[in-house]
Each structure stands twice: as structure tokens, then as C-alpha cells.
Motif scaffolding. Sequence first.
Motif, mmCIF file in Angstrom:
data_model
loop_
_atom_site.group_PDB
_atom_site.id
_atom_site.type_symbol
_atom_site.label_atom_id
_atom_site.label_comp_id
_atom_site.label_asym_id
_atom_site.label_seq_id
_atom_site.Cartn_x
_atom_site.Cartn_y
_atom_site.Cartn_z
ATOM 1 N N ASN A 1 0.825 -1.214 0.000
ATOM 2 C CA ASN A 1 0.000 0.000 0.000
ATOM 3 C C ASN A 1 0.857 1.261 0.000
ATOM 4 O O ASN A 1 0.441 2.313 0.481
ATOM 5 N N ALA A 2 2.051 1.125 -0.559
ATOM 6 C CA ALA A 2 2.932 2.268 -0.832
ATOM 7 C C ALA A 2 3.383 3.001 0.420
ATOM 8 O O ALA A 2 3.707 4.188 0.370
ATOM 9 N N LEU A 3 3.453 2.309 1.548
ATOM 10 C CA LEU A 3 4.119 2.876 2.718
ATOM 11 C C LEU A 3 5.629 2.872 2.522
ATOM 12 O O LEU A 3 6.353 3.622 3.180
ATOM 13 N N GLU A 4 6.096 2.006 1.637
ATOM 14 C CA GLU A 4 7.507 1.976 1.224
ATOM 15 C C GLU A 4 7.555 2.109 -0.284
ATOM 16 O O GLU A 4 6.709 1.543 -0.994
ATOM 17 N N VAL B 1 -5.628 4.709 -3.254
ATOM 18 C CA VAL B 1 -5.317 3.280 -3.249
ATOM 19 C C VAL B 1 -5.363 2.736 -1.830
ATOM 20 O O VAL B 1 -5.899 1.646 -1.577
ATOM 21 N N ARG B 2 -4.816 3.486 -0.886
ATOM 22 C CA ARG B 2 -4.799 3.030 0.504
ATOM 23 C C ARG B 2 -6.201 2.864 1.077
ATOM 24 O O ARG B 2 -6.422 2.054 1.969
ATOM 25 N N GLN B 3 -7.153 3.640 0.568
ATOM 26 C CA GLN B 3 -8.531 3.489 1.018
ATOM 27 C C GLN B 3 -9.081 2.110 0.667
ATOM 28 O O GLN B 3 -10.017 1.631 1.305
ATOM 29 N N ARG B 4 -8.498 1.487 -0.341
ATOM 30 C CA ARG B 4 -8.967 0.165 -0.764
ATOM 31 C C ARG B 4 -8.271 -0.969 -0.017
ATOM 32 O O ARG B 4 -8.594 -2.137 -0.231
ATOM 33 N N MET B 5 -7.299 -0.629 0.816
ATOM 34 C CA MET B 5 -6.554 -1.636 1.562
ATOM 35 C C MET B 5 -6.594 -1.316 3.045
ATOM 36 O O MET B 5 -6.039 -0.308 3.484
ATOM 37 N N GLY B 6 -7.244 -2.150 3.811
ATOM 38 C CA GLY B 6 -7.228 -1.976 5.254
ATOM 39 C C GLY B 6 -5.963 -2.585 5.824
ATOM 40 O O GLY B 6 -5.597 -3.697 5.463
ATOM 41 N N MET B 7 -5.271 -1.839 6.695
ATOM 42 C CA MET B 7 -4.019 -2.342 7.246
ATOM 43 C C MET B 7 -4.102 -2.405 8.759
ATOM 44 O O MET B 7 -4.494 -1.440 9.414
ATOM 45 N N PRO C 1 -12.670 -1.865 2.689
ATOM 46 C CA PRO C 1 -11.540 -2.158 1.791
ATOM 47 C C PRO C 1 -11.796 -3.382 0.917
ATOM 48 O O PRO C 1 -12.620 -4.245 1.248
ATOM 49 N N ASP C 2 -11.072 -3.435 -0.181
ATOM 50 C CA ASP C 2 -11.099 -4.620 -1.044
ATOM 51 C C ASP C 2 -10.149 -5.691 -0.524
ATOM 52 O O ASP C 2 -10.348 -6.879 -0.784
ATOM 53 N N VAL C 3 -9.092 -5.262 0.163
ATOM 54 C CA VAL C 3 -8.058 -6.170 0.661
ATOM 55 C C VAL C 3 -7.729 -5.775 2.094
ATOM 56 O O VAL C 3 -7.654 -4.585 2.412
ATOM 57 N N MET C 4 -7.524 -6.784 2.949
ATOM 58 C CA MET C 4 -7.067 -6.528 4.311
ATOM 59 C C MET C 4 -5.631 -7.028 4.453
ATOM 60 O O MET C 4 -5.316 -8.168 4.075
ATOM 61 N N GLU D 1 -15.994 -15.170 5.280
ATOM 62 C CA GLU D 1 -16.897 -14.278 4.560
ATOM 63 C C GLU D 1 -16.364 -13.900 3.180
ATOM 64 O O GLU D 1 -17.030 -13.197 2.425
ATOM 65 N N GLY D 2 -15.146 -14.348 2.850
ATOM 66 C CA GLY D 2 -14.598 -14.112 1.522
ATOM 67 C C GLY D 2 -13.729 -12.889 1.373
ATOM 68 O O GLY D 2 -13.412 -12.479 0.246
ATOM 69 N N MET D 3 -13.294 -12.301 2.489
ATOM 70 C CA MET D 3 -12.399 -11.135 2.408
ATOM 71 C C MET D 3 -11.036 -11.554 1.869
ATOM 72 O O MET D 3 -10.473 -12.560 2.299
ATOM 73 N N THR D 4 -10.513 -10.817 0.921
ATOM 74 C CA THR D 4 -9.157 -11.040 0.437
ATOM 75 C C THR D 4 -8.194 -10.546 1.505
ATOM 76 O O THR D 4 -8.274 -9.395 1.935
#
Length: 274
Positions: free
Chosen positions: A79-82, A106-112, A186-189, A216-219
Motif C-alpha cells: 500500500n505504498a508505505l515503502e 489506493v490506501r482506502q482500498r486496503m485496510g491495514m 476495503p477490497d483487501v485486508m 466471509e470471503g475477504m481477500t
Amino acid sequence: MNVTISPIGAPGAATGTAPTAFTRKGAGDKPVLVYENVRKTYGDFVALNGVSLQVNKGEVMCLIGPSGSGKSTLLRCTNALETLNGGQVYLDGVPLPTRESEVRRVRQRMGMVFQSFELFPHKSALDNVAMGPITVLGMKEDEARTRARALLDKVGLSSKADNFPANLSGGQQQRVAIARALAMEPDVMLFDEPTSALDPETVGEVLNVMKKLAQEGMTMIVVTHEMSFARRVANWVVVFENGAIMEEGPPEQIFDHPTVARTRDFLSHLGWDG
């Protein structure tokens, strides 16, 4: 005779063993994430050395391996932290952007979820979860708080909505952090060793929440030292060492019939006995 389970298209097992075909979850769809020859360096230290990998929709991928082998660095590059020193990461077929305004989207689509909980200490559990949708997504406060309450209930903390982080256990704080990430839909965790800072008695409550998300099918991409979780919940396991992929495959292969001696050695040092 020992039977080695190998993924389709992977190198065959040693002579005298019979690979068993395996179809990855989501293999028929376009991958959600693709890593293409990813490199990351810190001065003379090579943290990632040409990593190529893909993550399919609905797949739970666990990254395992010795500490310092590049697992968390790959997650942070996702998620582009690096920033990358070579190669590319693609999200839904599109290269990760470099402009900060595009990176934020992009980061909004990835929960970290990090090792440390990183909650705001002066805000309640409810406000910690509701803040992102309000400040980033522009959601109305009452709607965001309704979503936050539903998510706290989802992670088993509906009764702790008004508690501040200092009044929550480590496991409870981490579950609030998971709810906070989910609030952005998010789309991805991405999970970076989410149980490593927890007392042993609270590890299970966090892993159970993650298991429910998987069902539940979370990526999900999970950096973990919890081998039992990886064996039982992951669809795909990737073993790292020295910034490179040592072996990858379904958990049945990695934990029961590893094809690389170093994988067997790593697991044996953890006391893994299947």
C-alpha cells in the motif's frame, strides 16, 4: 509412499514422489494483486530481492518465514508505505501510483492492521472506528457511528463502544483496529503480525475475528508466526527467507509435504509437527 502436493504449474517434487494437482481459490479470475520482480533496499541491505507473486480475489495468503526475511516489507510496499527500488505492484491490473493524492485513494482500498494497535488514545472505541469514514470518505457523523457500532458488534465489542483504549485489553484494542480498517470498506485486508504484541490468552480472540473474515470471503494477506492459523485458514502460504520466496503453495504442501529442505528446517525449529 509420501505424496507431495504441488500447485499447478509449480516445479514437480523430487524424483519418486507424485505431485497432486491443486487449483488456487480465485484462479479463474483476474488477480487482485500482482507483484512483479519487486525489489526494496535500505542502503546496502536488500530487503526484497525480486519477489514475484499474485493474490487472488477471496484468497487468504499467509506470509511466513524467519524474522527479517522481508514479509512485513512486502506488506508495506503493497500500500505504498515503502517505495520500490525495482519491479512493480499491480492492483487490479493497474500499477501502484507514486503521486501522493493517488496513493491515498489506493490506501482506502486496503485496510491495514499493524503489530501495534495505533488507536487514538483520547477517543473512544466507537470514535476510533467512525473517524475514517467521516474524515476520509466524507460520511455523515450519524451514519459513520452507526457503521462503527455494527463493526464493533462484528468483532465482539459492542459493549465496549464507549471505552477508551487504555481501558481495553491488547486483544480488544486489536479488534478495534480491525473494525477501524473494515470501516473503510476495503477490497483487501493487510495484517502485519497482528497478534505478536498480545498476551497469549488474547491471541485467540483476534484470530477468531480474522477467521470469520476469511469465511466471509475477504481477500487477506497475513504476515504471521501463528502456524496453526496459517495451516487451517490460509488458502495459499508463501515462505520467505533473505528477501526472497523460498517456497509457496497450499497449506497442505507447505506444512505436510514441503518441497524445500529449508522450509522443513524452519518449521521444525518452531516445533511444528502437523
